[in-house]
Scaffold this motif. Sequence first.
Motif, PDB file in Angstrom:
ATOM      1  N   ALA A  81       0.826  -1.213   0.000  1.00  0.00           N
ATOM      2  CA  ALA A  81       0.000   0.000   0.000  1.00  0.00           C
ATOM      3  C   ALA A  81       0.856   1.257   0.000  1.00  0.00           C
ATOM      4  O   ALA A  81       0.562   2.215  -0.723  1.00  0.00           O
ATOM      5  N   ALA A  82       1.925   1.256   0.788  1.00  0.00           N
ATOM      6  CA  ALA A  82       2.796   2.431   0.831  1.00  0.00           C
ATOM      7  C   ALA A  82       3.466   2.668  -0.513  1.00  0.00           C
ATOM      8  O   ALA A  82       3.564   3.808  -0.979  1.00  0.00           O
ATOM      9  N   SER A  83       3.899   1.589  -1.162  1.00  0.00           N
ATOM     10  CA  SER A  83       4.561   1.752  -2.455  1.00  0.00           C
ATOM     11  C   SER A  83       3.570   2.162  -3.551  1.00  0.00           C
ATOM     12  O   SER A  83       3.966   2.751  -4.546  1.00  0.00           O
ATOM     13  N   ALA A  84       2.298   1.858  -3.369  1.00  0.00           N
ATOM     14  CA  ALA A  84       1.293   2.218  -4.374  1.00  0.00           C
ATOM     15  C   ALA A  84       1.099   3.727  -4.452  1.00  0.00           C
ATOM     16  O   ALA A  84       0.686   4.242  -5.491  1.00  0.00           O
ATOM     17  N   PHE A  85       1.407   4.436  -3.393  1.00  0.00           N
ATOM     18  CA  PHE A  85       1.225   5.885  -3.382  1.00  0.00           C
ATOM     19  C   PHE A  85       2.509   6.630  -3.712  1.00  0.00           C
ATOM     20  O   PHE A  85       2.553   7.840  -3.653  1.00  0.00           O
ATOM     21  N   ASP A  86       3.577   5.881  -4.048  1.00  0.00           N
ATOM     22  CA  ASP A  86       4.841   6.506  -4.444  1.00  0.00           C
ATOM     23  C   ASP A  86       4.783   6.864  -5.920  1.00  0.00           C
ATOM     24  O   ASP A  86       5.179   6.102  -6.772  1.00  0.00           O
ATOM     25  N   GLY A  87       4.295   7.971  -6.219  1.00  0.00           N
ATOM     26  CA  GLY A  87       4.207   8.372  -7.617  1.00  0.00           C
ATOM     27  C   GLY A  87       3.993   9.863  -7.713  1.00  0.00           C
ATOM     28  O   GLY A  87       3.934  10.567  -6.712  1.00  0.00           O
ATOM     29  N   PRO A  88       3.850  10.326  -8.933  1.00  0.00           N
ATOM     30  CA  PRO A  88       3.630  11.755  -9.100  1.00  0.00           C
ATOM     31  C   PRO A  88       2.315  12.179  -8.455  1.00  0.00           C
ATOM     32  O   PRO A  88       1.356  11.413  -8.404  1.00  0.00           O
ATOM     33  N   GLY A  89       2.301  13.381  -7.947  1.00  0.00           N
ATOM     34  CA  GLY A  89       1.103  13.899  -7.296  1.00  0.00           C
ATOM     35  C   GLY A  89      -0.012  14.138  -8.303  1.00  0.00           C
ATOM     36  O   GLY A  89       0.112  14.959  -9.191  1.00  0.00           O
ATOM     37  N   GLN A  90      -1.074  13.380  -8.178  1.00  0.00           N
ATOM     38  CA  GLN A  90      -2.256  13.541  -9.019  1.00  0.00           C
ATOM     39  C   GLN A  90      -3.379  14.064  -8.129  1.00  0.00           C
ATOM     40  O   GLN A  90      -3.273  14.036  -6.914  1.00  0.00           O
ATOM     41  N   PRO A  91      -4.473  14.492  -8.761  1.00  0.00           N
ATOM     42  CA  PRO A  91      -5.624  14.870  -7.943  1.00  0.00           C
ATOM     43  C   PRO A  91      -6.092  13.686  -7.096  1.00  0.00           C
ATOM     44  O   PRO A  91      -5.837  12.525  -7.442  1.00  0.00           O
ATOM     45  N   GLY A  92      -6.782  13.927  -5.992  1.00  0.00           N
ATOM     46  CA  GLY A  92      -7.179  12.915  -5.018  1.00  0.00           C
ATOM     47  C   GLY A  92      -7.793  11.655  -5.587  1.00  0.00           C
ATOM     48  O   GLY A  92      -7.317  10.553  -5.340  1.00  0.00           O
ATOM     49  N   ARG A  93      -8.867  11.779  -6.355  1.00  0.00           N
ATOM     50  CA  ARG A  93      -9.565  10.597  -6.864  1.00  0.00           C
ATOM     51  C   ARG A  93      -8.697   9.802  -7.846  1.00  0.00           C
ATOM     52  O   ARG A  93      -8.614   8.584  -7.770  1.00  0.00           O
ATOM     53  N   ALA A  94      -8.021  10.485  -8.754  1.00  0.00           N
ATOM     54  CA  ALA A  94      -7.163   9.807  -9.733  1.00  0.00           C
ATOM     55  C   ALA A  94      -6.014   9.086  -9.030  1.00  0.00           C
ATOM     56  O   ALA A  94      -5.649   7.973  -9.403  1.00  0.00           O
ATOM     57  N   ARG A  95      -5.468   9.713  -8.019  1.00  0.00           N
ATOM     58  CA  ARG A  95      -4.369   9.084  -7.266  1.00  0.00           C
ATOM     59  C   ARG A  95      -4.856   7.842  -6.527  1.00  0.00           C
ATOM     60  O   ARG A  95      -4.166   6.822  -6.489  1.00  0.00           O
ATOM     61  N   LEU A  96      -6.044   7.912  -5.951  1.00  0.00           N
ATOM     62  CA  LEU A  96      -6.607   6.768  -5.247  1.00  0.00           C
ATOM     63  C   LEU A  96      -6.875   5.611  -6.204  1.00  0.00           C
ATOM     64  O   LEU A  96      -6.528   4.467  -5.924  1.00  0.00           O
ATOM     65  N   VAL A  97      -7.476   5.905  -7.348  1.00  0.00           N
ATOM     66  CA  VAL A  97      -7.760   4.865  -8.342  1.00  0.00           C
ATOM     67  C   VAL A  97      -6.454   4.232  -8.814  1.00  0.00           C
ATOM     68  O   VAL A  97      -6.331   3.012  -8.906  1.00  0.00           O
ATOM     69  N   ASP A  98      -5.461   5.059  -9.097  1.00  0.00           N
ATOM     70  CA  ASP A  98      -4.157   4.550  -9.529  1.00  0.00           C
ATOM     71  C   ASP A  98      -3.535   3.660  -8.447  1.00  0.00           C
ATOM     72  O   ASP A  98      -2.978   2.604  -8.747  1.00  0.00           O
ATOM     73  N   ALA A  99      -3.645   4.067  -7.189  1.00  0.00           N
ATOM     74  CA  ALA A  99      -3.087   3.274  -6.087  1.00  0.00           C
ATOM     75  C   ALA A  99      -3.791   1.932  -5.959  1.00  0.00           C
ATOM     76  O   ALA A  99      -3.141   0.897  -5.737  1.00  0.00           O
ATOM     77  N   VAL A 100      -5.110   1.903  -6.103  1.00  0.00           N
ATOM     78  CA  VAL A 100      -5.856   0.645  -6.013  1.00  0.00           C
ATOM     79  C   VAL A 100      -5.427  -0.300  -7.134  1.00  0.00           C
ATOM     80  O   VAL A 100      -5.216  -1.495  -6.918  1.00  0.00           O
ATOM     81  N   ALA A 104      -3.598  -3.926  -6.529  1.00  0.00           N
ATOM     82  CA  ALA A 104      -4.138  -5.161  -7.103  1.00  0.00           C
ATOM     83  C   ALA A 104      -3.094  -5.856  -7.967  1.00  0.00           C
ATOM     84  O   ALA A 104      -2.915  -7.079  -7.883  1.00  0.00           O
ATOM     85  N   SER A 105      -2.385  -5.101  -8.769  1.00  0.00           N
ATOM     86  CA  SER A 105      -1.349  -5.677  -9.624  1.00  0.00           C
ATOM     87  C   SER A 105      -0.207  -6.257  -8.793  1.00  0.00           C
ATOM     88  O   SER A 105       0.250  -7.379  -9.033  1.00  0.00           O
ATOM     89  N   ALA A 106       0.258  -5.506  -7.802  1.00  0.00           N
ATOM     90  CA  ALA A 106       1.341  -5.979  -6.950  1.00  0.00           C
ATOM     91  C   ALA A 106       0.920  -7.196  -6.146  1.00  0.00           C
ATOM     92  O   ALA A 106       1.736  -8.100  -5.901  1.00  0.00           O
ATOM     93  N   SER A 107      -0.351  -7.269  -5.747  1.00  0.00           N
ATOM     94  CA  SER A 107      -0.860  -8.418  -4.988  1.00  0.00           C
ATOM     95  C   SER A 107      -0.797  -9.697  -5.811  1.00  0.00           C
ATOM     96  O   SER A 107      -0.496 -10.772  -5.290  1.00  0.00           O
TER      97      SER A 107
END
Length: 111
Positions: A81-100, A104-107
């Motif tokens: 989960a922590a590594s999923a949020f290591d990326g460029p700063g996007q708007p809240g919803r887009a960043r959350l969708v990208d992290a999910v 899922a992919s990393a899992s």
Amino acid sequence: MLSQHRNAAGPEPSTGAHNAIDDERILDAAYPLFLAVGPRRITMADVARHTEVSRATLYRRWPNVRSLVAALVTREWSVLAASAFDGPGQPGRARLVDAVVRIASASREHP
């Protein structure tokens, strides 16, 4: 192996004379056993032998093998989960969708 990466939000290591071996070291040593045996067949005795600590040491930290496995799985998911949020700063919803999507992919790829 993801378990080698530490998450600042993870559990605090045990301290004190009777806790010379911290929880993270035990979880690190139990990780390959967990992968080899699986969560349903792992026992505290197996973990104690594999990590070279007494069963009493394990039971002081975790009341049963289920809670030890839960701590190990939680630690691994926290790293994902922590590594999923290591990326460029996007708007809240887009960043959350990208992290999910990343989680899922990393899992799927994680042992």
